[in-house]
Design an enzyme around this catalytic site. Structure first.
Site, PDB file in Angstrom:
ATOM      1  N   GLY A  74       0.861  -1.322  -0.015  1.00 52.17           N
ATOM      2  CA  GLY A  74      -0.029  -0.015  -0.135  1.00 52.17           C
ATOM      3  C   GLY A  74       0.916   1.318  -0.263  1.00 52.17           C
ATOM      4  N   CYS A 105       5.204  -6.216   1.301  1.00 48.81           N
ATOM      5  CA  CYS A 105       5.585  -4.728   1.116  1.00 48.81           C
ATOM      6  C   CYS A 105       5.237  -3.981   2.436  1.00 48.81           C
ATOM      7  CB  CYS A 105       5.137  -3.962  -0.215  1.00 48.81           C
ATOM      8  SG  CYS A 105       6.100  -2.413  -0.713  1.00 48.81           S
ATOM      9  N   TYR A 106       3.772  -3.292   2.193  1.00 46.01           N
ATOM     10  CA  TYR A 106       3.508  -2.421   3.609  1.00 46.01           C
ATOM     11  C   TYR A 106       3.044  -3.639   4.414  1.00 46.01           C
ATOM     12  CZ  TYR A 106       0.339   0.141   6.468  1.00 46.01           C
ATOM     13  OH  TYR A 106      -0.169   0.604   7.668  1.00 46.01           O
ATOM     14  N   GLU A 196       4.080 -10.839  -6.678  1.00 46.06           N
ATOM     15  CA  GLU A 196       2.957 -11.021  -7.557  1.00 46.06           C
ATOM     16  C   GLU A 196       3.317 -10.440  -8.913  1.00 46.06           C
ATOM     17  OE1 GLU A 196       2.186  -7.098  -5.061  1.00 46.06           O
ATOM     18  OE2 GLU A 196       3.234  -9.061  -4.994  1.00 46.06           O
ATOM     19  N   SER A 249     -21.558  -4.057 -25.188  1.00 48.68           N
ATOM     20  CA  SER A 249     -20.476  -2.914 -25.745  1.00 48.68           C
ATOM     21  C   SER A 249     -19.947  -3.663 -26.888  1.00 48.68           C
ATOM     22  CB  SER A 249     -19.447  -2.708 -24.700  1.00 48.68           C
ATOM     23  OG  SER A 249     -18.678  -3.882 -24.515  1.00 48.68           O
ATOM     24  N   GLY A 250     -19.894  -5.150 -27.237  1.00 49.77           N
ATOM     25  CA  GLY A 250     -19.589  -5.704 -28.215  1.00 49.77           C
ATOM     26  C   GLY A 250     -18.153  -6.324 -27.917  1.00 49.77           C
ATOM     27  N   GLY A 251     -17.647  -6.072 -26.660  1.00 52.73           N
ATOM     28  CA  GLY A 251     -16.443  -6.660 -25.903  1.00 52.73           C
ATOM     29  C   GLY A 251     -16.651  -8.041 -25.280  1.00 52.73           C
ATOM     30  N   VAL A 252     -15.690  -8.703 -25.067  1.00 50.08           N
ATOM     31  CA  VAL A 252     -15.852 -10.025 -24.181  1.00 50.08           C
ATOM     32  C   VAL A 252     -16.603  -9.718 -22.871  1.00 50.08           C
ATOM     33  CG1 VAL A 252     -14.466 -11.685 -23.187  1.00 50.08           C
ATOM     34  CG2 VAL A 252     -13.547 -10.589 -25.119  1.00 50.08           C
ATOM     35  N   ASP A 253     -16.439  -8.997 -22.238  1.00 44.51           N
ATOM     36  CA  ASP A 253     -17.020  -8.794 -20.806  1.00 44.51           C
ATOM     37  C   ASP A 253     -18.567  -8.817 -21.100  1.00 44.51           C
ATOM     38  OD1 ASP A 253     -14.378  -8.616 -20.173  1.00 44.51           O
ATOM     39  OD2 ASP A 253     -14.673  -6.299 -20.028  1.00 44.51           O
ATOM     40  N   SER A 254     -19.064  -7.967 -21.875  1.00 42.71           N
ATOM     41  CA  SER A 254     -20.681  -7.782 -21.849  1.00 42.71           C
ATOM     42  C   SER A 254     -21.124  -9.100 -22.648  1.00 42.71           C
ATOM     43  CB  SER A 254     -20.799  -6.536 -22.373  1.00 42.71           C
ATOM     44  OG  SER A 254     -20.485  -6.388 -23.885  1.00 42.71           O
ATOM     45  N   LYS A 378      -9.764 -10.209 -16.964  1.00 38.95           N
ATOM     46  CA  LYS A 378      -9.941 -10.154 -18.562  1.00 38.95           C
ATOM     47  C   LYS A 378      -9.889 -11.826 -18.884  1.00 38.95           C
ATOM     48  CE  LYS A 378     -10.953  -6.073 -19.686  1.00 38.95           C
ATOM     49  NZ  LYS A 378     -12.263  -5.670 -20.355  1.00 38.95           N
TER      50      LYS A 378
END
Length: 523
Positions: A74, A105-106, A196, A249-254, A378
């Site tokens: 963080g 880290c933090y 990571e 939207s035409g993308g993968v997600d939607s 994604k």
């Protein structure tokens, strides 16, 4: 993360996902831009990760019944007033239940600070970037190492200078800073670097070693489980007579989201916001009708959207304007980069940029919001789509930002012929990538319109024309990315073709910046 609006989400009684059949690794988020990468690396190992805010209550942690806990990095210092801490009773709970803890880290500094050690501002301002560290190979953390040195990604201004009782140093940077600690008996471990990120050459192996060899987790979590969980969420949230509107939207997600809610009560809407790529609306509608057979209604909102954007040049102002105009689904990389400011929910993160589909929701939203893919990356969405039978031509499409070409035009989007020029350049670039057989090797490729003009010579005449930048990156999840190393012959080919095809462009440059330090999009 807190919800961006009062919209309802289906969660279990502890506020987490209702899916609880698998052993859980809890990740407490203290605001690092890499926190979702930690969750991602855990999932890659077949372990169910649950992300919780850094100020989570002890009751919520107990409700998740974690088998192990990771404290993220963080931007804060443990010395700053109000800096995040683990909740009261945390260490006692972990000891009583034999729960291993890893601080990154933090998170490592928090372990040192709270358990009686000392953290101070690093001499010389800290360590940043990729650098070597030397490990103790017979330690618990590095017992599987085959070499004494490895390259890791550092990003810290504070450092531990005195460890709590019982802890030992098991790795130092070349400058001598403490970068890994452990207390095997208490099963508490700390890494000052970021395992990571892909820039830590053995980071993924270190995470797997912690999960399986130290924490004794089982890697039995799969995308099939995600599909079952998301379907159950939708069944619980959508009543037997309710109707569902899906913004495509035409993308993968939607597209994947729509396939989760198939039925005669699903109504898909595709909005042409005026910020789409070359002939995007026609191509997308044709694919929806011919391949997916979805009931889609097309709405033309170009004039109103461009009207909102007229005169805006600041990236945040453009994103906010777009966010106020329409709603879309939200994925993890969008969420982490859109953390609300202090007092608005998650208070330990710093805003990097706002995504259109996180901010801008009205306070008086008159319907329930379903976000079945909110907690997926994604490529996880792509895997889910394959399980659902979504055509590969959709699955393999490069990501396209929700704000569309607005974040690929530096400055005022509506000025002059900027949108038309960018569409033509982008079309030439993507088609060239396909011609050369490179499309599937690249995670995302696009053109950027720059707000400058360049002197050139075209047809024996002096020109003063537009300049465009080309961007292509490789990535697995969008959280980190490397620029794609095109061969010089390709760059020569595409530059020449752009300047010959789009006559108002006389100069082409190629972006060779990775993420970090840059972002994938320019705005």
């Amino acid at each position: 993360m807190s919800a961006p609006s009062p919209a309802k989400r289906v969660r279990g009684e502890d506020g987490q996902s209702i899916f609880t059949r698998h052993a859980v690794c809890c990740v407490l988020d203290y605001g690092s831009q890499y926190t979702q990468l930690i969750a991602r690396r855990i999932r890659d190992s077949g372990v169910l990760s649950v992300l919780m805010p850094g100020d989570v209550t002890m009751e919520r942690i107990k409700g998740a019944q974690p088998k192990t806990i990771i404290l993220s990095g963080g931007p804060n210092s443990v010395h700053v007033e109000g800096a995040p801490r683990v909740p009261d009773g945390f260490w006692e709970y972990c000891a009583e239940n034999d729960i291993p803890v890893l601080g990154i880290c933090y998170g490592m500094q928090l372990i040192v600070h709270q358990l009686g050690g000392e953290v101070k501002t690093a001499d010389g301002g800290g360590e940043y970037g990729r650098m070597p560290m030397n490990v103790v190979r017979d330690s618990t953390l590095f017992s599987t190492e085959e070499q004494d040195s490895q390259l890791v990604w550092m990003s810290h201004g504070d450092e531990a200078v005195k460890l709590p009782d019982g802890f030992s140093v098991v790795a130092r940077s070349e400058q001598g800073a403490i970068v890994a600690i452990e207390h095997p008996k208490r099963r508490i471990f700390g890494l000052q670097y970021h395992p990571e990120v892909v820039h830590s050459e053995r980071g993924a192996e270190t995470i797997r070693h912690f999960l399986f060899d130290i924490a004794k987790m089982t890697g039995d979590w799969r995308m099939e489980d995600v599909l079952e969980e998301e379907m159950e969420k939708i069944r619980l949230q959508v009543g037997p007579t309710d109707h569902v509107i899906c913004a495509l939207s035409g993308g993968v997600d939607s597209t994947v989201a729509a396939t989760l809610v198939l039925g005669d009560r699903l109504h898909c809407v595709f909005v042409d916001n005026g910020l789409l790529r070359y002939k995007e609306a026609e191509r997308v509608m044709d694919t929806f009708n011919q391949h997916l057979h979805l009931p889609v209604c097309k709405v033309d909102d170009a004039d109103r959207m461009l009207g909102r954007l007229k005169g805006l040049s600041d990236p945040e102002a453009k994103r906010k304007a777009i966010g106020a105009e329409f709603i879309d689904g939200t994925l993890y990389p969008d969420v982490i980069e859109s953390c609300p400011p202090p007092g608005k929910g998650q208070k330990h993160s710093h805003t990097i940029k706002s995504h259109h589909n996180v901010g801008g929701l009205p306070e008086d939203l008159q319907f329930e919001l379903i976000e079945p893919l909110r907690e997926l990356f994604k490529d996880e969405v792509r895997s889910l789509g394959r399980l659902l039978g979504v055509p590969e031509q959709f699955i393999s499409r490069h990501p396209f930002p929700g704000p569309g070409l607005a974040v690929r035009i530096i400055g005022d989007v509506t000025e002059g012929d900027r949108l038309d020029v960018l569409r033509e350049v982008d079309e030439v670039f993507i088609n060239s990538i396909r011609e050369w057989g490179l499309y599937d090797k690249i995670w995302q490729a696009f053109a950027v319109f720059l707000p400058v003009r360049s002197v050139g010579v075209q047809g024996d005449q002096r020109t003063h024309s537009h300049v465009v930048a080309l961007r292509a990156v490789t990535s697995s999840d969008g959280m980190t990315a490397d620029w794609y190393p095109f061969q010089p012959d390709f760059l020569r080919y595409v530059s020449t073709k752009i300047c010959n095809t789009v006559r108002s462009v006389n100069r082409v440059v190629y972006d060779v910046t990775s993420k970090p330090p840059g972002t994938i999009e320019w705005e």
